[in-house]
Design an enzyme around this catalytic site. Structure first.
Site, PDB file in Angstrom:
ATOM      1  N   TYR A   1       5.231   7.020   0.920  1.00 11.78           N
ATOM      2  CA  TYR A   1       4.267   6.895   2.023  1.00 11.78           C
ATOM      3  C   TYR A   1       4.846   6.015   3.122  1.00 11.78           C
ATOM      4  CZ  TYR A   1       3.088   2.189   0.290  1.00 11.78           C
ATOM      5  OH  TYR A   1       3.132   0.880  -0.107  1.00 11.78           O
ATOM      6  N   CYS A   2       4.263   6.165   4.314  1.00 10.92           N
ATOM      7  CA  CYS A   2       4.613   5.308   5.446  1.00 10.92           C
ATOM      8  C   CYS A   2       3.380   5.211   6.338  1.00 10.92           C
ATOM      9  CB  CYS A   2       5.827   5.859   6.196  1.00 10.92           C
ATOM     10  SG  CYS A   2       5.579   7.504   6.879  1.00 10.92           S
ATOM     11  N   THR A   3       3.520   4.703   7.538  1.00  5.26           N
ATOM     12  CA  THR A   3       2.348   4.432   8.384  1.00  5.26           C
ATOM     13  C   THR A   3       1.600   5.702   8.795  1.00  5.26           C
ATOM     14  OG1 THR A   3       3.566   2.559   9.267  1.00  5.26           O
ATOM     15  CG2 THR A   3       1.560   3.182  10.423  1.00  5.26           C
TER      16      THR A   3
ATOM     17  N   ILE B   1      -0.683   6.229   5.896  1.00  2.48           N
ATOM     18  CA  ILE B   1      -1.787   5.314   5.563  1.00  2.48           C
ATOM     19  C   ILE B   1      -2.952   5.490   6.544  1.00  2.48           C
ATOM     20  CG2 ILE B   1      -2.409   2.889   5.269  1.00  2.48           C
ATOM     21  CD1 ILE B   1       0.724   2.464   4.908  1.00  2.48           C
TER      22      ILE B   1
END
Ligand code: ZN
Ligand code: ZN
Length: 452
Positions: free
Chosen positions: A198-200, A227
């Site tokens: 995952y990342c932003t 996210i």
């Protein structure tokens, strides 16, 4: 033809306040083949400037990556400007949960070599062969699987204030550094484990997942929309958040709260705190976490050295800065020996504190109040707030409370007001009321009468 900003940030901030319109903070990206990025950039600037859209956008031959702020009423018109391009038809726009009208104060569209600085040679692997996209619910489910390894593909200062429980959080300053580290660390699990990332906003994972599949990982998954999108789905679907803390974002807010948990410490005193700030010394500008007490004591500086510097005459400060490269320190580093409670690499999954909710509850019990209406507008120059009365009535001498996410809780006694433009002592339902205020109200702030 105007192809660049003509207003300063201050002028823009004032215009936004005067317009008093709701703005949406959003982000999106798309990989594509763009023949002429310069022309693409200019076309977008013309279309978006006309819609009063602001933000930071990168375009390149490989696509577009945008963080923006758009008037809510222009949202559909904005979407239409994207749909004219085949590769952006039906594109997902990640709309943030919290909104700040001042998140962006300019429309900056830059032509870059790449839309994300990933340091990857695209020729070596197929970027379209990416991992399986997971929605929040599916993501939560796969995290329960003991065969899952979850990796945070953001930087150390981002993971520090919030991350998924049990995630590997590489101690890196850039995305490109984390790829070989993870590849090395998970060498033996290419076939048997689920590699979940995952990342932003999802963009870094688009490439990372393709990279890891190319490296031989069999089961590669990624959090769709990152996210930002996870937080929205959690709220909308009432799911449990397996992400704890704050989601660091690259606008003036420097973070969007996902849960009430605080997982980091003030870098100076160690108190639980997750508010990032930039050092007030322009010659430093270090990004770090600072609590309100330390902010007051240190005047927003990261070290005693910087604190001394900001009190020097400006010419001397400039002399000290000569020859020093500080331009990209803004989000780089975030590390300094003077920061005693900085953590990176292994991070805690346990909340050090939770946002003190009790304050509000106590206030609710203590203060009996009745909702009268909401803020419609704020006139910056005159320092006047405009409210519409929707319930009961408002009288001169009333003790009132104005409350909102940015405004907080502000109490005062009403001494003078104008009702529908004329000075009066009483306002009734549907009346428009204005009065001067020692602070700025935000659109939809609530106006209450305090009952004794
Ligand atoms: Zn502190
Ligand atoms: Zn500093």
């Amino acid at each position: 033809m105007q192809l660049y900003n003509t207003l300063s940030a201050e002028e823009r901030a004032e215009l936004i306040d005067q317009a008093g319109k709701q703005r949406l903070t959003l982000s999106f990206y798309a990989y594509a083949k763009i023949e002429d990025p310069k022309k693409f950039r200019d076309d977008l600037f013309l279309a978006w400037n006309a819609l009063d859209a602001l933000g930071r956008i990168y375009v390149a031959h490989e696509g577009i990556n945008a963080q923006m702020n758009v008037p809510a009423e222009n949202f559909e018109a904005f979407r239409a400007t994207l749909e004219v391009y085949d590769f952006m038809q039906g594109i997902r726009l990640n709309v943030a949960v919290e909104h700040d009208d001042h998140a962006f104060l300019k429309l900056t569209i830059k032509v870059r070599h790449k839309i994300v600085a990933d340091g990857l040679n695209d020729e070596t692997f197929d970027v379209t062969n990416k991992g399986i996209h997971l929605k929040a619910k599916e993501f939560n489910e796969i995290l329960e699987d003991p065969n899952t390894i979850v990796v945070d593909f953001r930087n150390h200062y981002e993971s520090e204030v919030g991350h998924f429980k049990g995630a590997i959080t590489p101690d890196v300053e850039t995305f490109r550094e984390s790829l070989p580290i993870i590849n090395e660390q998970l060498q033996d699990h290419k076939e048997d484990k689920n590699l979940v990332m995952y990342c932003t906003g999802g963009i870094r994972c688009e490439k990372a997942s393709a990279y890891f599949k190319h490296q031989g990982f069999k089961n590669v998954f990624q959090l769709e929309g990152g996210i930002i999108n996870y937080a929205k789905q959690i709220e909308e679907e009432g799911l449990e958040s397996k992400f704890i803390g704050k989601n660091f974002v690259f606008d003036n807010r420097l973070g969007e709260r996902i849960t009430e948990d605080i997982v980091s410490q003030c870098h100076q005193c160690g108190k639980p705190c997750d508010n990032h700030t930039n050092c007030a010394n322009d010659g430093c500008h270090l990004l770090f976490i600072q609590c309100d007490d330390c902010k007051a004591a240190m005047e927003n500086c990261c070290s005693t050295e910087c604190h001394e510097t900001i009190h020097l005459p400006w010419e001397e400060q400039l002399k000290l800065r000569k020859g020093k490269q500080v331009g990209n320190k803004v989000f780089r580093k975030g590390k300094s020996e003077s920061l005693k409670f900085k953590h990176s690499g292994e991070l805690t999954d346990v909340a050090l504190a939770t946002i003190p909710k009790t304050k509000d509850i106590r206030q609710k019990i203590k203060v009996k109040k009745v909702l009268l209406g909401k803020a419609e507008h704020y006139y910056v120059k005159a320092q006047v707030g405009l409210f519409t009365i929707e319930n009961q009535e408002l009288n001169i001498g009333d003790k009132i409370l104005i409350s909102g996410p940015t405004t907080g809780n502000q109490e005062l006694v009403l001494e003078k007001m104008f009702v529908n433009g004329t000075e009066a002592t009483q306002a009734k339902i549907a009346d428009k009321v204005t009065f001067t205020l020692p602070f700025r109200v935000r659109l939809s702030d609530k106006l209450y009468k305090i009952l004794d």
